[in-house]
Enzyme design. Structure first.
Site, PDB file in Angstrom:
ATOM      1  N   ASP A 300      -2.633  70.579  36.419  1.00 32.97           N
ATOM      2  CA  ASP A 300      -1.208  70.299  36.465  1.00 32.97           C
ATOM      3  C   ASP A 300      -0.639  70.564  37.860  1.00 32.97           C
ATOM      4  OD1 ASP A 300       1.445  69.907  35.302  1.00 32.97           O
ATOM      5  OD2 ASP A 300       1.669  72.076  35.453  1.00 32.97           O
ATOM      6  N   GLU A 347      -3.369  65.922  38.659  1.00 29.03           N
ATOM      7  CA  GLU A 347      -2.022  65.447  38.335  1.00 29.03           C
ATOM      8  C   GLU A 347      -1.280  65.332  39.663  1.00 29.03           C
ATOM      9  OE1 GLU A 347       1.543  65.412  38.495  1.00 29.03           O
ATOM     10  OE2 GLU A 347       1.766  67.287  37.404  1.00 29.03           O
ATOM     11  N   ASP A 401       5.389  63.641  29.601  1.00 24.96           N
ATOM     12  CA  ASP A 401       6.699  63.815  30.234  1.00 24.96           C
ATOM     13  C   ASP A 401       7.495  62.517  30.304  1.00 24.96           C
ATOM     14  OD1 ASP A 401       6.618  66.552  30.702  1.00 24.96           O
ATOM     15  OD2 ASP A 401       5.631  66.348  32.647  1.00 24.96           O
TER      16      ASP A 401
END
Length: 927
Positions: A300, A347, A401
């Protein structure tokens, strides 16, 4: 290998108990994935949910969310009754369509159920049962589980208050206060340990079930820890905290077009200097824990490792923030040393700079492509599929998201819907229609004009295009993702189900109301799985073992009616040995490329170079041999002669030498062999002047040229899925592969291993006074050899690199195997070749596409193969490369091990009888 998967969090699985978990419904989902031709299941973090019920604010970076534990599994173990489940998890928890998970009700209910099950477990524990397994689990996880259990127990004793709200002795971990709590809360400590034991046991069973059906698990590791977490309480030194253990600076993001005021996430920032001083011990332990859970990890907020946005904790105002430098590649070098063959996804979304792009390129991790981001600007948008510059990435319609694709399309302005429509019709032509519809149209002309930058609202000038209906646009976006060049495609489950914004998982920047969507039971049925499989197959992403896909057997692989394996010698009708493969195997040959200029000297019988070359005078020669040189040319052309089709990979310049070299490579290895060659107009083709008077060791004057400019990221492994081996030769001649402790070399081997290729590595002599010679080659080999299946160096260079100047071949082979090399073949010049093989070749057999047991005769082999006699040695140029080419080609063609070594010795001896590296070689069938 092209593949696809589905994104669905554990909590979103169908459930009768208020939240998804490791239940029978999870196994049904796995079965559907396999039936749908999928290869991956991507989930969100599994840690105990924290603030806002977010899996990205975990209470612990090591523990698991116990609400996922299956009540029925506890009942099957005799720890609960059906009445217990009905009492504590009533039917009212079963969500109806449109309802969202109520964490305020679900988490306490599951906790009460677990406490009742623990009571039964304690009684059974001390009468035998699972005592040994439980104690082993606690011992294996002692670095975190004791502190986590104490944290949770004290938290419960404080009515759920987090550690920053505790009294000072406990907040600051006073030893006497902690000892007192351990004694007072001993039963609670055992309860929390048991919940983690049960969590990990059930997850491992589910993961094994998935693996048994060909599904790999892609997990997720949040970059930050929550301030309220056990990690921050136990290890305050890892974070930017003051003397009172309050955050000094917190995480967030700067203002942008979407959030003009920026974002404040509130996590305490890391003290990266402290992490660096410990060798990133905590982070490595965290990743190790996650690799026990997942096959691949999505990292992430990858950009936060290069630089992170720092907001003063006292204001919590993003406008007051600034960028600070992160650990960058120093961190990832440590990660690569610890996990050399492990898979990551970067990411790489958000505000990215050239330094961030550079870091991600150096890691070699695939990045993410989000199609919903592709229509925010014009045709230059890097998220548009025809702008992708590599296969080595993962494409999504959207992530957790994002809104669902249907919800997103319905919400965007008309001009963006026209852009989507125009692009889908231009790219796909006819949409087969996931739901059975078909939409076709001639692709309109390019929209042209200026499309507003992200955040602007002016209309895009587009031709008159009839805007697609929402369902057809969703179908098109799904097909667009599947059709891209990206090696992996992951689609959210909600998109396959055709759901709108009501199924959105998270809206960034909103602290409440997220993480609550749950798939309805029966939604992912057999009919849907079949439709997914059709589209997956259409775009070449269905695994060969998927139901409905015919399996392929290579010629020479053992089938039920055959008596011998690919590596057995079978006589043909005329009594000669037959090639065991009816199609030629292919191999990637990577490394240095050059033009070799070899003067033919008149003098013979010279004792040293002073007998041949006279300073201040003229040395007469008989002409020059000009030939392709470097490991790629020598090994690749030889492989072609030996029955293997090479894909040559390296860099040359767009100059006269480059043109000459290409023509020579085409003559030697064929036009198709150039598929991996990169031409760089800014670099010069490498060349070498090779002084090799008869009877003397050669001397080489070399300009490395384009070899020093070649980078790992320029190797597109994914373009060559039919290759089974990657051979890398002479990394000391290629700057980007030996710098930074061999990071580029390790990265390319890791990518090859991840792509399912077998690997081999050859070295070359190093000038101690050169840049390459000043590198720590022992460290480089330590990093790369765990990824090498066939290590084939020469003895002198290996002695130098391992700092073992007087070592015997046996000692060098032992040291190389000790560093991780699977099979070692050391070229010892006139003495021959020493070999030492591993005891289990089954995984290498699999990577090479051979049947099980096909390389059994390789296992455990060791010894010296003497060199073949040579009447007259003309030149030793390329002898090592060509002998290794014979060894690898024979292996790829399925010959027995001893035959591979014999052919290597024979071709090496033939090589030295002619001036060029490949002039003296002969096809195997002629020997």
């Amino acid at each position: 290998m092209r593949k696809s998967g589905i994104l669905l969090p554990i909590f979103a699985l169908p459930s009768r108990h208020g939240i998804g978990g490791f239940t029978a419904e999870a196994r049904t989902f796995v079965d559907r994935l396999a039936a749908a031709g999928q290869s991956c299941w991507q989930i969100l973090p599994l840690g105990p949910v924290g603030r806002g019920n977010s899996p990205y604010q975990p209470v612990s970076c090591f523990a698991g969310e116990t609400a996922y534990i299956d009540p029925e599994a506890l009942r099957s173990k005799g720890l609960l009754s059906a009445a217990d489940i009905a009492e504590l998890l009533p039917a009212s928890l079963n969500l109806r369509e449109g309802e969202r998970i109520n964490y305020d009700v679900v988490l306490p209910a599951h906790k009460a159920l677990l406490r009742r099950a623990f009571g039964a477990f304690r009684q059974r524990l001390f009468t035998g049962g699972e005592k040994e397994a439980y104690e082993r689990f606690c011992e294996d996880n002692k670095e975190w589980i004791d502190d986590f259990s104490l944290y949770m127990s004290i938290r419960d004793a404080h009515c759920g208050a987090d550690w920053p709200e505790w009294e000072s002795p406990l907040r600051c971990r006073d030893e006497a206060a902690l000892t007192q709590m351990k004694q007072a809360l001993a039963a609670d400590l055992e309860f929390w340990k048991w919940t983690q034991y049960e969590f990990f046991c059930e997850w491992e069973e589910l993961a094994e079930y998935a693996h048994g059906r060909g599904i790999e698990i892609i997990g997720d590791v949040p970059i930050y820890a929550a301030y309220e977490s056990a990690d921050c309480w136990v290890h305050p030194e890892l974070f930017q905290l003051d003397e009172e253990r309050r955050p000094v600076n917190v995480s967030g993001a700067p203002p942008d077009a979407f959030t003009p005021e920026g974002q404040c996430w509130g996590n305490p920032l890391y003290d990266w200097e402290h992490h660096r001083s410990t060798g990133y011990r905590w982070w490595l332990a965290r990743l190790r824990q996650n690799f026990h859970l997942f096959d691949v990890i999505r990292l992430d907020h990858m950009r936060g490792f290069e630089s992170y946005y720092s907001i003063p904790a006292d204001t919590q105002n993003p406008l007051d923030g600034h960028w600070e430098k992160g650990p960058d590649m120093d961190f990832f070098h440590q990660v690569e040393r610890e996990f050399p063959a492990s898979g990551f996804i970067a990411e790489d979304l958000g505000f990215l700079t050239e330094d961030v792009f550079r870091m991600i390129r150096q890691t070699g991790y695939p990045g993410m492509k989000i199609l919903q981001f592709a229509f925010d600007s014009d045709e230059s948008n890097l998220y548009l599929p025809d702008r992708y510059d590599t296969d080595h990435s993962v494409v999504y319609t959207g992530t957790h998201d994002n809104d669902t694709t249907l919800g997103w399309y319905r919400s965007i302005a008309d001009y963006k819907q026209r852009f989507v429509t125009w692009y889908l019709k231009k790219t796909l032509g006819t949409l087969t229609g996931f739901r059975g519809s078909e939409v076709s149209a001639d692709a309109p002309e390019s929209p042209g004009g200026d499309i507003p930058a992200t955040g602007e609202t002016a209309e895009i000038p587009l031709p008159d295009v009839e805007i697609l209906e929402s369902a057809d646009a969703l179908s098109g976006m799904i097909e667009l993702a599947l059709s891209t060049r990206c090696e992996t495609c992951i689609l959210p489950m909600q998109d396959w189900l055709g759901l709108g914004s009501e199924a959105r998982i998270n809206l960034p920047g909103t602290p409440e109301g997220n993480w609550g969507w749950q798939m309805q039971a029966g939604a992912f049925d057999e009919s849907l799985a079949k439709r997914i499989a059709i589209l997956t197959g259409k775009y070449g992403r269905k695994p060969s073992s998927c139901p409905g896909t015919p399996s392929e057997t290579l010629c020479g692989e053992r089938t039920d009616d055959e008596e011998s394996s690919p590596c057995s010698e079978r006589p043909s009708a005329d009594g000669k040995e037959a090639d065991l493969r009816c199609r030629r195997p292919r191999a990637l040959v990577l490394g240095c490329l050059s033009i070799d200029i070899c003067p033919r000297f008149v003098s013979r019988g010279a004792k040293d170079f002073s007998d041949v070359i006279h300073p201040g005078g003229i040395t007469r020669i008989l002409g020059n041999d000009i030939c392709p040189g470097g490991s790629v040319a020598n090994t690749g052309i030889a492989m072609k002669l030996f029955g293997v089709d090479p894909v040559l990979c390296g860099k040359i310049g767009q100059d006269d030498f480059g043109t000459m070299l290409k023509n020579m490579l085409v003559r030697g290895a064929g036009q198709d062999s150039l598929a991996g060659i990169v031409e760089d107009p800014a670099a010069a083709t490498a060349y070498s002047l090779i002084l090799a008077p008869e009877g003397l060791d050669r001397a080489i004057l070399q300009n490395p040229g384009a070899n020093d400019a070649y980078m790992e990221s320029e190797l597109e492994l994914e373009r060559f899925p039919d290759c089974r081996l990657m051979h890398f030769g002479h990394p000391p001649t290629m700057r980007h592969f030996y710098e930074n402790a061999g990071w580029g070399l390790v990265s390319v081997f890791r990518r090859a291993r991840r792509a399912g290729l077998a690997t081999s590595l050859d070295l070359c002599a190093v000038d101690p006074d050169s840049d390459a010679g000043r590198e720590d080659w022992e460290m480089i080999l330590t990093n790369v050899l765990p990824l090498v299946d066939f290590f084939v160096p020469s003895i002198d260079e290996l002695r130098y690199m391992l700092r073992m100047p007087n070592a015997s071949p046996e000692e060098l082979a032992g040291a190389s195997r000790g560093l991780g090399a699977r099979n070692v073949l050391i070229k010892c010049g006139a003495e021959g070749m020493y070999f030492e093989n591993c005891d289990d070749m089954s995984d290498i057999c699999s990577r090479l596409g051979f049947a099980d047991g096909a390389m059994a005769d390789w296992e455990g082999a060791r010894g010296m193969r003497c060199a073949e006699p040579v009447e007259r040695e003309v030149s030793g140029l390329g002898a090592g490369d060509t002998s290794i080419a014979a060894y690898l080609a024979a292996m790829l063609r399925g010959f027995p091990f001893r035959k591979c070594v014999d052919l290597a010795a024979a071709e090496g001896a033939l090589c030295v009888t002619k001036p060029g590296a490949t002039e003296g070689l002969r096809p195997f069938e002629d020997l």
